[in-house]
Structures are given as C-alpha cells and as structure tokens.
Design an enzyme around this catalytic site. Structure first.
Site, PDB file in Angstrom:
ATOM      1  CG  ASP A 130     -78.618  29.736 -18.872  1.00  0.00           C
ATOM      2  OD1 ASP A 130     -77.640  29.360 -19.922  1.00  0.00           O
ATOM      3  OD2 ASP A 130     -78.410  30.727 -18.190  1.00  0.00           O
ATOM      4  CB  SER A 140     -74.740  29.013 -17.463  1.00  0.00           C
ATOM      5  OG  SER A 140     -74.451  29.418 -18.715  1.00  0.00           O
ATOM      6  CG  ASP A 148     -76.035  28.106 -22.471  1.00  0.00           C
ATOM      7  OD1 ASP A 148     -77.315  28.714 -23.009  1.00  0.00           O
ATOM      8  OD2 ASP A 148     -75.277  28.612 -21.591  1.00  0.00           O
TER       9      ASP A 148
HETATM   10 MG    MG Z   1     -75.822  30.078 -20.213  1.00  0.00          MG
END
Ligand code: MG
Length: 463
Positions: free
Chosen positions: A252, A107, A250
């Site tokens: 992902d 992430s 971000d």
């Molecule tokens: Mg994320």
C-alpha cells in the site's frame, strides 16, 4: 498462529483477516455501513463524502465493491479512486474535501490477508477512541441503513496518483534533483505504488529500472520491506551500472526501505533519519516526531541543529500525527520506513520519503553508502517475553510495573508500555493486545549491550 485459523483482527488500525475466511465481502459491507453510519452521526451531514481506494491485491476488488455498497446504503456519496496507495487516499480526501476515507489493504501482510482501514476528514488515521467507536459499531452491527431515496452515489476519479505526485513535487526541490539525473531501481512489489512511484521518479528526472512494477496484485516476493525479502532489489541495484540507490515500497506504499548504490540494504530505520536530515538541512532546524520504538539516530541527527527536538509518541500512525501536528513539526514517522511529510498528507508516504532522500543525495553530492556511514550506528534487538506460563494476560501489568520499579532511577516514559532511556541506549516494552506477550526492543551501540538491556528487563519480571 497458523494464518488459516486467524480470527478477524479488529484494532485501532481497522480490520484485518484472511481472505475468504474472516475477511469477506459480508464483513466489508458491514464495515462500510458502520463507517458510513458513524460519519452521518458525527458530521451531521445527510450525505457525507467518502474516498475509497484499494491496494491492488486481487482480493481487493470484491471487498471494495462491498464496502462501497455499505457506504452508499448508509447514505454516503463515494469517490471511488480505484487502486491507490494508502497515502493517496489521504491526499484525495483533502483534494475532494471529503469527510473521510476507506482503504482496502492489508499493508505489508502476505497475499492471504486483506483488511480495511479508515481515515478521517483531515486524512488522518483516527485516534484510538474514535477508531474504537467505529469498530464497536461494526461489532454490534449498529448500522443505520437508509431508505431508497437517500442512497448515496458513486463517482469515479482515476487521478489519485497524479494528484499525489504533484503534491510531492510542489514540496521538494525538483530542479536540484533533476540536475543529477539519478539512476534508481524501484521495487513496487506489484502493488499500488507501481504507477505513482514510477511517475514521481520520472518527474524527478530519474532513469528508472522498475522491478515488480506491474500492477498484477500478485506480489513478486514476500511483501514486507525487510532485508530478507529484498534480495532481488539488491541484485538489481548491483547489476545496474551507475544506480544511485534502490527503493522498495510495501503493497500500500506507505513504507519505504532503501538499498544503497552497492546493493546493501541500509535498514528500514534509516529511511526516516535520512528524510529528517534533509528537512533539518532545509529548514535549519525544527520539531520532529517519532514513536518510542524508533531508533535514537533521529535524536542524534536532530541534535546537530540548534533548537530542534524529537517528540516521542506511542506506537501507531495516529499517535505520531498527534505529536507532530500541534507542534508544527517538519517531519514525523516510524522506524519501519514510514515517513510522514505534513505538506503532502498525514499518512506515512513512500513517495515523500523517496523524494526527500533523493533531495538529500542531490544536495550532498555523495554516494548513499557514505551518508549512511556518517550516521551514528546502533544495534537493535527485538524479543518477545512469553507470559502464558506465568499468568497470561493478567501478568502483563505487574511485569511492566516491575520493570519500571527496577529502573526507577533512569529516564522512564510510560506513554506506551514502558521505555527506559540509559546514557548509551534504551529499551521499550509493550504488551501485545491479542496475546500474553510483551515485545521488547532495545537499542545500544553494540548488539551485546542491547541484549544485556533485554536480559535485565526479562530478569526483573516475576515468574
Ligand atoms: Mg503499509
């Protein structure tokens, strides 16, 4: 904790560790094997189908290959979608009628990290009990490796971004947004959002200035979408004449932060509120869901639409969905810029968030800074209460109990830690799973009042 000595972290959101130390292909193969065994045991299918994606970090390829090995060696068929946004994995599970999904991502964490996250057959982050079952299987290495003829197959599908973008386009007013020919600056941090982010904005008729828009997997800045990491985006918006806003994904691409047309970071709490505002306008009112640590702005906006309400849930995507789904909610999410738009997928999705915010801008015909100025303003204060010196982990429960007792006359929720709601603000205390600390978040009209609420809670803790 120094990142080089961080252990492999196992939680309801999956596994996360330092690449080459605690997050290795060995771990990924065992995790894939554990998840594959779990799916075979629980779906009753001989050959469950699993979608696998990765967030574009250069460390992801060997981990994905290992996880795919673990899945196929436990008899699962894999649909390998390659570099993909986490929400795209959710979309592709539905598209392929798969039994689950697995994504290699850490992430918003820096490049040293990588991780593994599972999604169920509905494209949902598994609820805590199921997530724990998968983690327990991994820890105990309860993996049912299959015989040679039962080995799963791998098929590749490079259409994830296209399918995901089309799903978003089918659920927003494309003609309205296109008519405005917005100029937008997009920062994809060189992560998985590059392709889908650019594709979506182009389809919405935007003139896109893409910064950190190359899928190198080497992040252009510290990847968490916070003000201090988005100064490059803010500068790019300021130097782009006529820009309507700047969007930051971000790595992902499940979270979205926004910069207004003047280059001012509007705060990640505003993303969900703006998207919610548009959905309330569109529907005339409905149910929203947000976690207990999310700003009260969403309640204020919902209060303008008769019959609307906000379901408050424990922190975590799975918990928000568990509140949103049975209530037939129109939108859900978290204050960190995570927007869940049910017609697209049950995962926080930066593409849905961008499209809804642009639809709001198009509908209102005002600059973003004016829309933000019209939102109720609160100050949010975040603190940590260290309990190491007053009993460590054992001190957590009594500390929460004493806060509850101290504010017994106020509105209290103990769905997740303790949240106390006052007329002019709220405070939410949650224990960390891994360290003897309690995180305190308070929100009030002024920072002074929010600090006072934190102080009040800290004072009522024994020690
Ligand atoms: Mg994320």
């Amino acid at each position: 904790m120094n990142s080089s000595e961080a252990p492999l972290m196992l939680s309801v959101s999956g596994a996360r560790g330092i690449v080459g130390k605690t997050m290795t292909p060995e771990v990924a193969a065992a995790y894939g094997g554990a998840f594959g065994s779990f799916l075979r045991a629980t779906t009753g299918k001989d050959r469950p189908r699993v979608v696998v994606g990765l967030d574009g970090r250069i460390s992801g390829a060997p981990l994905a290959a290992a996880a795919i090995g673990g899945l196929t060696a436990t008899g699962c068929d894999v649909i390998d979608i390659g570099i993909a946004m986490t929400p795209s994995v959710g979309v592709m599970i539905g598209h392929h009628r798969a039994d689950g999904g697995l994504t290699i991502t850490a992430s918003h964490n820096p490049i040293e990290w990588n991780g593994i996250k599972c999604l169920d057959g509905d494209g949902l982050a598994p609820p805590p009990a199921i997530a724990k079952e998968i983690v327990d299987r991994f820890k105990a290495r309860r993996i049912d490796w299959c015989g040679p003829l039962a080995t799963g197959r791998v098929e590749r599908d490079g259409s994830a971004a296209r399918v995901h973008v089309d799903r978003v386009l089918a659920n927003v007013d494309v003609a309205l947004i296109r008519s405005k020919r917005f100029k937008v600056v997009l920062d994809s941090v060189n992560g998985s959002g590059c392709l889908g982010g650019r594709m979506l904005l182009a389809e919405l008729g935007c003139d896109v200035e893409h910064v950190f828009g190359e899928l190198t997997g080497i992040f252009g800045h510290v990847p968490e979408p916070l003000a201090e990491n988005l100064t490059g985006l803010a500068d790019a918006v300021r130097s782009t004449p006529g820009a309507a806003c700047g969007f930051a994904q971000d790595p992902d691409a499940d979270r979205l932060a926004i910069v207004d047309e003047r280059g001012t970071f509007i705060g990640e709490e505003c993303t969900l509120v703006l998207a919610a505002q548009r959905m309330l306008q569109r529907t005339g009112g409905g149910t929203l869901a947000a976690n207990l640590s999310t700003s009260r702005m969403i309640d204020d906006v919902a209060a303008r639409y008769a019959g609307s309400r906000v379901v408050r849930t424990a922190v975590g995507e799975a918990n928000v969905v568990a509140g949103l789904r049975p209530a037939d909610g129109i939108l859900g999410g978290e204050g960190n810029g995570g927007v869940i738009f049910p017609p697209v997928c049950w995962v926080r999705d930066s593409l849905s968030a961008m499209a809804l915010v642009l639809e709001l801008l198009a509908h209102e015909g005002k600059p973003l800074s004016q829309l933000v100025a019209a939102l109720p303003r609160y100050a949010m204060v975040k603190r940590k209460l260290e309990l190491a010196a007053v009993g460590g982990m054992a001190a957590v429960a009594p500390a929460l109990a004493s806060v509850k007792a101290r504010f017994a006359n106020e509105r209290i929720s103990d769905v997740d830690g303790v949240r106390v709601d006052f007329a002019d603000g709220w405070v939410h205390l949650r224990a960390s799973n891994t360290e003897p600390i309690i995180r305190i978040i308070a929100e009030a009209p002024t920072a002074a009042r929010a600090n006072e609420l934190c102080d009040e809670c800290a004072k009522s803790v024994p020690g």
